[in-house]
Design a protein around this motif. Structure first.
Motif, PDB file in Angstrom:
ATOM      1  N   ALA A  64      17.983   8.416  13.150  1.00 42.52           N
ATOM      2  CA  ALA A  64      16.700   9.071  12.885  1.00 42.52           C
ATOM      3  C   ALA A  64      15.579   8.437  13.684  1.00 42.52           C
ATOM      4  CB  ALA A  64      16.375   8.981  11.395  1.00 42.52           C
ATOM      5  N   ARG A  65      14.574   9.249  14.006  1.00 43.80           N
ATOM      6  CA  ARG A  65      13.369   8.774  14.647  1.00 43.80           C
ATOM      7  C   ARG A  65      12.382   8.301  13.585  1.00 43.80           C
ATOM      8  NH1 ARG A  65      11.722  13.126  19.265  1.00 43.80           N
ATOM      9  NH2 ARG A  65       9.990  11.626  19.431  1.00 43.80           N
ATOM     10  N   TYR A  66      11.429   7.510  14.022  1.00 46.94           N
ATOM     11  CA  TYR A  66      10.383   7.019  13.113  1.00 46.94           C
ATOM     12  C   TYR A  66       9.644   8.184  12.463  1.00 46.94           C
ATOM     13  CZ  TYR A  66       5.945   4.939  11.608  1.00 46.94           C
ATOM     14  OH  TYR A  66       4.839   4.571  10.878  1.00 46.94           O
ATOM     15  N   ARG A  67       9.291   9.199  13.248  1.00 53.69           N
ATOM     16  CA  ARG A  67       8.517  10.309  12.692  1.00 53.69           C
ATOM     17  C   ARG A  67       9.319  11.124  11.682  1.00 53.69           C
ATOM     18  NH1 ARG A  67       7.638  14.318  17.924  1.00 53.69           N
ATOM     19  NH2 ARG A  67       9.695  15.322  17.938  1.00 53.69           N
ATOM     20  N   GLN A  68      10.638  11.180  11.854  1.00 52.80           N
ATOM     21  CA  GLN A  68      11.473  11.853  10.846  1.00 52.80           C
ATOM     22  C   GLN A  68      11.413  11.106   9.523  1.00 52.80           C
ATOM     23  OE1 GLN A  68      15.069  11.958  13.628  1.00 52.80           O
ATOM     24  NE2 GLN A  68      15.504  13.668  12.258  1.00 52.80           N
ATOM     25  N   LEU A  69      11.517   9.783   9.599  1.00 50.93           N
ATOM     26  CA  LEU A  69      11.474   8.957   8.393  1.00 50.93           C
ATOM     27  C   LEU A  69      10.093   9.009   7.748  1.00 50.93           C
ATOM     28  CD1 LEU A  69      13.479   5.916   9.804  1.00 50.93           C
ATOM     29  CD2 LEU A  69      14.258   7.489   8.016  1.00 50.93           C
ATOM     30  N   ARG A  70       9.043   9.055   8.574  1.00 45.49           N
ATOM     31  CA  ARG A  70       7.685   9.121   8.033  1.00 45.49           C
ATOM     32  C   ARG A  70       7.451  10.453   7.325  1.00 45.49           C
ATOM     33  NH1 ARG A  70       2.852   8.748  12.227  1.00 45.49           N
ATOM     34  NH2 ARG A  70       3.605  10.868  12.614  1.00 45.49           N
ATOM     35  N   ARG A  71       7.946  11.541   7.905  1.00 46.52           N
ATOM     36  CA  ARG A  71       7.810  12.861   7.271  1.00 46.52           C
ATOM     37  C   ARG A  71       8.567  12.892   5.941  1.00 46.52           C
ATOM     38  NH1 ARG A  71      10.274  15.896  10.910  1.00 46.52           N
ATOM     39  NH2 ARG A  71       8.533  15.624  12.361  1.00 46.52           N
ATOM     40  N   TRP A  72       9.730  12.266   5.918  1.00 48.46           N
ATOM     41  CA  TRP A  72      10.524  12.172   4.675  1.00 48.46           C
ATOM     42  C   TRP A  72       9.767  11.361   3.628  1.00 48.46           C
ATOM     43  CZ3 TRP A  72      14.092   7.738   3.449  1.00 48.46           C
ATOM     44  CH2 TRP A  72      14.826   7.977   2.291  1.00 48.46           C
ATOM     45  N   ASP A  73       9.140  10.277   4.058  1.00 50.07           N
ATOM     46  CA  ASP A  73       8.345   9.458   3.139  1.00 50.07           C
ATOM     47  C   ASP A  73       7.218  10.274   2.512  1.00 50.07           C
ATOM     48  OD1 ASP A  73       7.249   6.728   2.137  1.00 50.07           O
ATOM     49  OD2 ASP A  73       5.575   7.572   3.268  1.00 50.07           O
ATOM     50  N   GLU A  74       6.571  11.116   3.312  1.00 45.84           N
ATOM     51  CA  GLU A  74       5.492  11.966   2.790  1.00 45.84           C
ATOM     52  C   GLU A  74       6.020  12.942   1.741  1.00 45.84           C
ATOM     53  OE1 GLU A  74       4.093  13.718   6.367  1.00 45.84           O
ATOM     54  OE2 GLU A  74       2.900  11.972   6.989  1.00 45.84           O
TER      55      GLU A  74
END
Length: 383
Positions: A36-46
């Motif tokens: 996963a990319r950082y932005r994928q993980l950040r979107r999941w966190d949101e």
């Protein structure tokens, strides 16, 4: 209790327009689960925060300047810690937001489409049943399908779980890892092809007294019986025996040493001397080690979990060997005991299971103590 997530590797890749991004390899108990990319993980966190709010741990901040190597290493470590903290909350790990993220991640990483498939599930006696599933089905879903096909009562399926297993050269079975509820077994098997793994179903509790909860279900008793694997009875078919026989047999077999324990493959330990070989058995609130000393004598040591303070698993990077170390109190002195085994994560899962069962026992004991407060009794209440 948290899952063993790690991010041992990350790779920098170029996008079509010339930019770069970092792809993180997410490992679950030593095996690649997805990338996963950082932005994928950040979107999941949101998405998690929309459902669970402040219960979600802090997510690693975004960098607005070009990352140095030390910054990249720090972010990888922070993301790893974030994943471990997220899984501490069972409400989160059982949520659709959590499950759907890893479902899509596994399918995308290994380029597998959601479609109909057939999956073999192996029993302890070597036989198997074939299930008609979807490639995107989680282990929890497939376990329900398995229970229906085998006739296991719905309320009892929680006492069983899936494991990835291998055939050893000596004919025995080796457990590679326990399958997480949200994991996709079909996809994981495709990613582990080089290991020649199979999907097996086994009982998943460490307290032998829990056998009594399964006695009214013939299918559950059959599974327990097959898992015992006594050599003298291997040539008999389970279905030839009555339910009464199975109950009596399992009551008797509980008297045998290491009944209900999980047996690990032979490994190396540093106790009582560095480089000793050992047979490891986990169960009945202990790690039992049958250690072969340099003098060729055998020493049996029992490490009780109530004297164990902490443990950790470290990847050594040598032939996929893992280091399992635990802090143990022997006669008032704390010391670290080290085992070198590829099944370190499995041993960790066994410890967590024993501790959780012990906590449940203690919790169930309290109402009985309150209920009987002030009453005269000649016997202790059972746990």
């Amino acid at each position: 209790m948290k899952l063993h997530f790690s991010i041992p590797a990350a790779e920098e890749l170029r996008e079509g327009h010339g930019g770069c991004y970092v792809l993180y390899s997410l490992f679950l108990e030593g095996f690649l689960l997805g990338k996963a990319r950082y932005r994928q993980l950040r979107r999941w966190d949101e998405q998690l925060r929309q459902v669970f709010g402040s219960a979600v741990p802090a997510f690693p901040p975004k960098f607005y300047l070009a990352m140095t190597q030390s910054m990249a290493d720090e972010r990888r470590s922070q993301l790893e810690q974030y994943l471990q903290k997220v899984t501490l909350d069972a409400n989160i790990t059982k949520s659709e937001v959590f499950i759907n993220f890893f479902r899509k991640l596994q399918l995308a990483t290994f380029k597998i489409q959601t479609q109909r498939a057939f999956l073999d599930v192996y029993l302890a006696d070597g036989s198997n049943i074939t299930l008609d599933i979807q490639t995107s089905d989680t282990a929890e879903r497939i376990l329900q399908v398995t229970s229906c096909k085998m006739g296991i009562a719905r309320e009892l399926i929680k006492y069983f779980s899936f494991f990835f297993i291998q055939d050893r050269d000596d004919g025995a079975l080796s457990v590679v890892k326990k399958v997480a509820d949200f994991e996709l077994p079909y996809v994981s098997l495709q990613s582990m092809k080089d290991l020649d793994c199979k999907l097996g179903i086994r009982k998943w509790y460490m307290d032998p007294s829990l056998d009594t909860l399964l006695t009214d279900c013939k299918a559950s008793m059959n599974l327990l019986y097959m898992q015992v694997k006594l050599k003298a009875l291997l040539n008999f078919k389970t279905n030839n025996f009555s339910s009464v026989f199975l109950v009596q047999f399992l009551e008797k077999i509980r008297e045998v040493q290491f009944y209900g324990y999980v047996r690990l493959d032979p490994c190396i330990c540093d106790y009582p001397e560095v480089g000793c070989s050992a047979e490891i058995y986990a169960g009945n609130n202990e790690i039992n080690c049958c250690i072969k000393l340099p003098t060729n004598q055998t020493k049996e040591v029992s490490f009780k979990i109530n004297r164990l303070r902490s443990w950790q698993v470290t990847f050594l990077g040598e032939d996929d060997t893992l280091e399992f170390r635990f802090e143990y109190n022997d006669s008032g002195t704390w010391e670290w005991i080290i085992l070198y085994t590829k099944q370190a994560f499995l041993l960790s899962s066994c410890l967590k299971k024993m501790i959780s069962e012990q906590m449940i026992k203690e919790t169930n004991k309290v109402p009985e103590m309150v209920k009987n407060k002030g009453k005269k009794t000649d016997l202790l209440e059972p746990c």
